[in-house]
Scaffold this motif. Structure first.
Motif, PDB file in Angstrom:
ATOM      1  N   ARG A 182      -0.159  -9.340   5.169  1.00 17.28           N
ATOM      2  CA  ARG A 182      -1.590  -9.201   5.428  1.00 17.28           C
ATOM      3  C   ARG A 182      -2.301  -8.816   4.138  1.00 17.28           C
ATOM      4  NH1 ARG A 182      -2.614  -8.855  10.965  1.00 17.28           N
ATOM      5  NH2 ARG A 182      -4.732  -8.238  10.519  1.00 17.28           N
ATOM      6  N   ALA A 183      -3.626  -8.980   4.132  1.00 14.02           N
ATOM      7  CA  ALA A 183      -4.404  -8.523   2.982  1.00 14.02           C
ATOM      8  C   ALA A 183      -4.138  -7.038   2.791  1.00 14.02           C
ATOM      9  CB  ALA A 183      -5.885  -8.761   3.217  1.00 14.02           C
ATOM     10  N   ALA A 184      -3.708  -6.653   1.593  1.00 14.01           N
ATOM     11  CA  ALA A 184      -3.315  -5.266   1.362  1.00 14.01           C
ATOM     12  C   ALA A 184      -3.255  -4.995  -0.120  1.00 14.01           C
ATOM     13  CB  ALA A 184      -1.940  -4.994   1.990  1.00 14.01           C
ATOM     14  N   ASN A 185      -3.294  -3.736  -0.494  1.00 10.16           N
ATOM     15  CA  ASN A 185      -3.005  -3.402  -1.881  1.00 10.16           C
ATOM     16  C   ASN A 185      -2.152  -2.148  -1.928  1.00 10.16           C
ATOM     17  OD1 ASN A 185      -4.698  -0.916  -2.417  1.00 10.16           O
ATOM     18  ND2 ASN A 185      -6.303  -2.339  -1.767  1.00 10.16           N
ATOM     19  N   TYR A 186      -1.378  -2.030  -3.004  1.00  4.02           N
ATOM     20  CA  TYR A 186      -0.490  -0.891  -3.177  1.00  4.02           C
ATOM     21  C   TYR A 186      -0.417  -0.588  -4.660  1.00  4.02           C
ATOM     22  CZ  TYR A 186       3.718   1.937  -3.356  1.00  4.02           C
ATOM     23  OH  TYR A 186       4.600   2.958  -3.606  1.00  4.02           O
ATOM     24  N   HIS A 187      -0.675   0.646  -5.019  1.00  6.22           N
ATOM     25  CA  HIS A 187      -0.646   1.049  -6.415  1.00  6.22           C
ATOM     26  C   HIS A 187       0.275   2.243  -6.563  1.00  6.22           C
ATOM     27  CE1 HIS A 187      -2.056   2.835 -10.213  1.00  6.22           C
ATOM     28  NE2 HIS A 187      -2.278   1.587 -10.540  1.00  6.22           N
ATOM     29  N   GLU A 188       1.198   2.144  -7.500  1.00  4.70           N
ATOM     30  CA  GLU A 188       2.181   3.210  -7.698  1.00  4.70           C
ATOM     31  C   GLU A 188       2.206   3.555  -9.174  1.00  4.70           C
ATOM     32  OE1 GLU A 188       6.069   2.427  -5.886  1.00  4.70           O
ATOM     33  OE2 GLU A 188       6.927   3.051  -7.794  1.00  4.70           O
TER      34      GLU A 188
ATOM     35  N   HIS B 187       0.799  -2.411  -9.513  1.00  5.98           N
ATOM     36  CA  HIS B 187      -0.254  -2.668  -8.546  1.00  5.98           C
ATOM     37  C   HIS B 187      -0.015  -4.028  -7.925  1.00  5.98           C
ATOM     38  CE1 HIS B 187      -4.289  -3.690  -7.025  1.00  5.98           C
ATOM     39  NE2 HIS B 187      -4.357  -2.409  -6.817  1.00  5.98           N
ATOM     40  N   GLU B 188      -0.022  -4.049  -6.608  1.00  2.00           N
ATOM     41  CA  GLU B 188       0.261  -5.291  -5.891  1.00  2.00           C
ATOM     42  C   GLU B 188      -0.826  -5.490  -4.852  1.00  2.00           C
ATOM     43  OE1 GLU B 188       4.350  -5.642  -4.379  1.00  2.00           O
ATOM     44  OE2 GLU B 188       3.441  -6.269  -2.501  1.00  2.00           O
ATOM     45  N   GLU B 189      -1.319  -6.708  -4.753  1.00  2.39           N
ATOM     46  CA  GLU B 189      -2.414  -6.951  -3.832  1.00  2.39           C
ATOM     47  C   GLU B 189      -2.177  -8.269  -3.129  1.00  2.39           C
ATOM     48  OE1 GLU B 189      -6.244  -5.635  -5.686  1.00  2.39           O
ATOM     49  OE2 GLU B 189      -6.881  -7.515  -4.768  1.00  2.39           O
ATOM     50  N   VAL B 190      -2.409  -8.284  -1.825  1.00  2.00           N
ATOM     51  CA  VAL B 190      -2.358  -9.530  -1.059  1.00  2.00           C
ATOM     52  C   VAL B 190      -3.797  -9.851  -0.680  1.00  2.00           C
ATOM     53  CG1 VAL B 190      -1.563 -10.613   1.065  1.00  2.00           C
ATOM     54  CG2 VAL B 190      -0.027  -9.127  -0.219  1.00  2.00           C
ATOM     55  N   HIS B 191      -4.259 -11.052  -1.006  1.00  2.00           N
ATOM     56  CA  HIS B 191      -5.660 -11.431  -0.833  1.00  2.00           C
ATOM     57  C   HIS B 191      -6.013 -11.522   0.649  1.00  2.00           C
ATOM     58  CE1 HIS B 191      -9.411 -13.643  -1.532  1.00  2.00           C
ATOM     59  NE2 HIS B 191      -9.287 -13.269  -2.801  1.00  2.00           N
ATOM     60  N   SER B 192      -7.280 -11.308   0.965  1.00  2.00           N
ATOM     61  CA  SER B 192      -7.703 -11.390   2.373  1.00  2.00           C
ATOM     62  C   SER B 192      -7.736 -12.843   2.845  1.00  2.00           C
ATOM     63  CB  SER B 192      -9.056 -10.722   2.568  1.00  2.00           C
ATOM     64  OG  SER B 192     -10.010 -11.297   1.717  1.00  2.00           O
ATOM     65  N   HIS B 243      -7.298 -14.440   6.828  1.00  2.00           N
ATOM     66  CA  HIS B 243      -6.065 -14.076   7.483  1.00  2.00           C
ATOM     67  C   HIS B 243      -6.175 -14.247   8.997  1.00  2.00           C
ATOM     68  CE1 HIS B 243      -2.139 -12.314   7.461  1.00  2.00           C
ATOM     69  NE2 HIS B 243      -2.491 -11.796   8.624  1.00  2.00           N
ATOM     70  N   GLU B 244      -7.321 -13.866   9.551  1.00  2.00           N
ATOM     71  CA  GLU B 244      -7.517 -13.950  11.004  1.00  2.00           C
ATOM     72  C   GLU B 244      -7.376 -15.405  11.469  1.00  2.00           C
ATOM     73  OE1 GLU B 244      -9.436 -12.179   8.915  1.00  2.00           O
ATOM     74  OE2 GLU B 244      -8.456 -10.326   9.559  1.00  2.00           O
ATOM     75  N   GLN B 287       0.661 -16.292   1.515  1.00  2.00           N
ATOM     76  CA  GLN B 287      -0.258 -15.299   0.965  1.00  2.00           C
ATOM     77  C   GLN B 287      -0.497 -15.532  -0.517  1.00  2.00           C
ATOM     78  OE1 GLN B 287      -1.474 -13.417   3.274  1.00  2.00           O
ATOM     79  NE2 GLN B 287      -0.031 -14.297   4.738  1.00  2.00           N
TER      80      GLN B 287
END
Lengths: 452, 452
Positions: A182-188, B187-192, B243-244, B287
């Motif tokens: 899903r659309a998401a982000n994660y920063h570590e 940093h990792e991001e999954v687009h909407s 995504h929806e 994605q």
């Protein structure tokens, strides 16, 4: 909470302080609560090594604990801290009170003791169960079903619920399962400084070897030592080092380098830590980790609290307090929207996410603020701000007070502090700070010349 | 490169286009190169499904391929794209050339064919070896030693080298091993938005069903279709959906919804994709992933290139080009500092990291730029900028041209574009754009009134 119908059932992954507290809130509101914890019950086994073992509770955490009706059980385990003692190189230690009012103190507590007290309070509730040694290995997020494995026997089992709470810490296993695809982000982020834990044992008479109602800081250019008192007279010390120093001093055979480093950098501490070199080599060189992520929830099925949603650097001592604020906010949103959990989760995330981002920012800048304690400009600014705050106690509240002694949302703390600083600049405080800092530097030079 | 002494040996993890190209550069410079690839040799097996299967090569990529002396082998696999065709709803398709000069074109190529050509060129070098079906399972970063496992037999083996290059893509296994326990960020991001791949087959006579020297875009408010030609007359289409929508339309039993969605949203495309509903359900809803990280290297032992260091959203078609720029920059730094590899890696990271961050920014904004193609204000701005660029060809270069048809570093592209826009604002271009956009809107209304 629901008349007639069976109460909703929730599964909490993680029985750390946040998992236990959110469980208490929800069980008190009538939900059926099952908590699963990967580790063994720490009340019956030794605490894991290398973890930050004492924490400070401040207004936000105390407020949440009081609302969960567990404050008394926790308070008797704490040591009140009335301020910090700054141990500058070649200067007498200076005490800085945490606040102006008697209630403006923080409370040190061992993480393990806090967790044990919350687990015992949680298990006293008839509709809350905790199973230890149970690792979450998967989630069906659309059916809020959890697959688990018993860590001792390997036995696999599943648990069903109406919704799942991920309270499993900075390296949460629930977070990626919640966000997958899903659309998401994660920063570590791993900080360029790491730490070793050391212990200053109690004095032979059981008393403290340093002032026992304060947090002690030894700020240096490229390292820092922080000591927090325990009820048994000992202090837990966090020795903050650059990664290079940490790795270098942890090498086998570097014993003499460790001794030399401490004798040179923290000479007054060496006498208090008899096992210094042994302790240093036994304990791991650990990392400070910060994480930010979004989203925090999946439909009406899964939601995150505490470090699983946002791990901040510990320099402000606010991480646990923010996690407890999460637990309270989540419970309140769920009560407010008992028949629309998607809305409850969305509201909780909308309320808390900006505040955890704001705390992230505040925590980052506090390490350098601690390090710069001894700079003339910092001393001058602190003293002048202190004077303004004394003259205008409601109009001017110090930043640390806003963070530590209030429950004003962190975002509002930042906004308010920026407003105060803007006004200060307008009325010429900056000029006064520069002038006063110059005087202080001059005085230090004169004293230095007299002493040499 | 080193007289007398044995040449340095490097291990490359990943034989995708970036791994193959950096291998070619280093082998040509005399290093011993061993490449390990987890997947099977795609020249002998079917390509994996669900991957973005055609790419566009532009100036940056072509420059690196030419310097590696593999341009001819690659060029014969490409389809030149002279511009884009915008298919607005209820309007005739409009062609926008990619540049003003004949050489300002891009080249479409199937990812698999590009990779195969580079692998064959790489294996022709006597000092480069590739082993397929070999998964990297661990690294001793201080000794640049790699532990591998054969994917077919399970056999474990180790490989030694002077340094390791991680070229193993967006979810690199080398990256966390390189950074473990050190100051780092990720940093990792999954687009909407996500996407489905579809195919417009060639016409019965083997020709293109749409203009074959252009990229086609169907911009809509909440979705977009992009079609890129292949040499066999077909087009690979990327259907970009929220995504929806993607999840809803992928449900089993949603066949009729898919048909309805396309008939309503992309009516002119439906006739070209005979297997539309079948294709849609067979292909996964994939994605868009973006990653940023630091550091890119560990001492003189491990370094990252391409998607392993920075995966950008593909909307600008620059990802492969930037990866090839990495390969060139790394090889050049290693030659410049042949006796100080730590310095070479640090220089490479200092040069490339800000540029990959800049490309990340540019790629993000390009999706909305594509979507807004049909807005009056965008059309007006494009036409006016075009006129300025025609009047002042060296002083005013369109943003897309700077990105696509030059090798100016991406950071400088952003700086230069901001300067140009500032000047434009000063001389009143914004006012002209607003006035002209108003005229265009009026004209559309008048035409609309005439048609209805």
């Amino acid at each position: 909470m629901l008349n007639g119908a069976a109460p909703p059932k929730t599964i909490i992954i993680g029985a750390g302080p946040a998992g236990a507290l959110v469980g208490i809130f929800l069980a008190r509101h009538g939900l059926e609560v099952d908590v699963y914890e990967r580790r063994a019950d720490l009340r019956r086994s030794a605490v894991e090594r290398g973890r930050s073992i004492n924490l400070t509770l401040a207004a936000r955490g105390l407020d949440a604990l009081a609302k969960a009706d567990v404050l008394d059980a926790v308070m008797r385990l704490t040591v009140p801290l009335r301020g910090r003692v700054i141990h500058a190189a070649a200067q007498a230690p200076g005490f800085q009170p945490y606040g102006r009012r008697p209630q403006e103190v923080t409370y040190a507590i061992r993480r393990g003791e806090l967790q044990a007290a919350l687990l015992t309070a949680a298990e006293a509730l008839p509709n809350l169960r905790i199973r230890f040694n149970a690792r979450c290995v998967g989630i069906d997020r659309d059916r809020s079903l959890v697959r688990l494995a018993d860590e001792r026997t390997g036995e696999a089992f599943t648990a069903e619920s109406d919704f799942i709470i991920g309270a499993d810490g900075a390296f949460s296993s629930v977070r990626p399962l919640l966000q997958e695809g899903r659309a998401a982000n994660y920063h570590e982020e791993v900080h360029s400084y790491g730490y070793k834990e050391l212990t200053i044992p109690a004095a032979p008479d059981g008393g403290f070897r340093l002032r026992g109602d304060a947090l002690h800081v030894w700020p240096r250019e490229r390292s820092m030592l922080i000591a927090i008192p325990n009820r048994d007279g000992s202090f837990t010390c966090t020795c903050i080092l650059t990664h290079e120093d940490g790795v270098r001093l942890s090498q086998p055979g570097a014993e003499r380098d460790v001794q030399r480093f401490f004798t040179h950098t923290f000479p007054d501490v060496v006498a208090f830590v008899p096992q210094l070199v042994e302790d240093f080599h036994r304990n791991p060189f650990s990392q400070f980790v910060s994480t930010r992520t979004a989203p925090w929830h999946y439909r009406d099925r899964v939601v995150l609290v505490g470090d699983a949603a946002h791990a901040v650097y510990p320099f402000l001592g606010q991480g646990m307090n923010a996690a407890f604020e999460d637990c309270l906010a989540l419970a309140e949103s769920l009560m407010r929207h008992a028949h629309d959990r998607t809305r409850a989760f969305a509201e909780y995330e909308r309320l808390r996410k900006p505040n955890s981002d704001a705390l992230d920012l505040l925590s980052r800048r506090h390490l350098s603020a601690l390090r710069d304690q001894m700079r003339s400009s910092t001393i001058a600014r602190t003293q002048i701000y202190d004077r303004i705050s004394w003259l205008l106690p409601t109009a001017w509240v110090p930043l640390y007070t806003l963070i530590t002694h209030t429950t004003i949302p962190y975002t509002d703390v930042i906004a308010r502090w920026r407003r105060q600083e803007r006004v200060a600049r307008l009325v010429g405080v900056d000029v006064a700070v520069h002038a006063y800092a110059g005087l202080l530097t001059l005085r230090q030079l004169v004293i230095g010349a007299h002493q040499s």
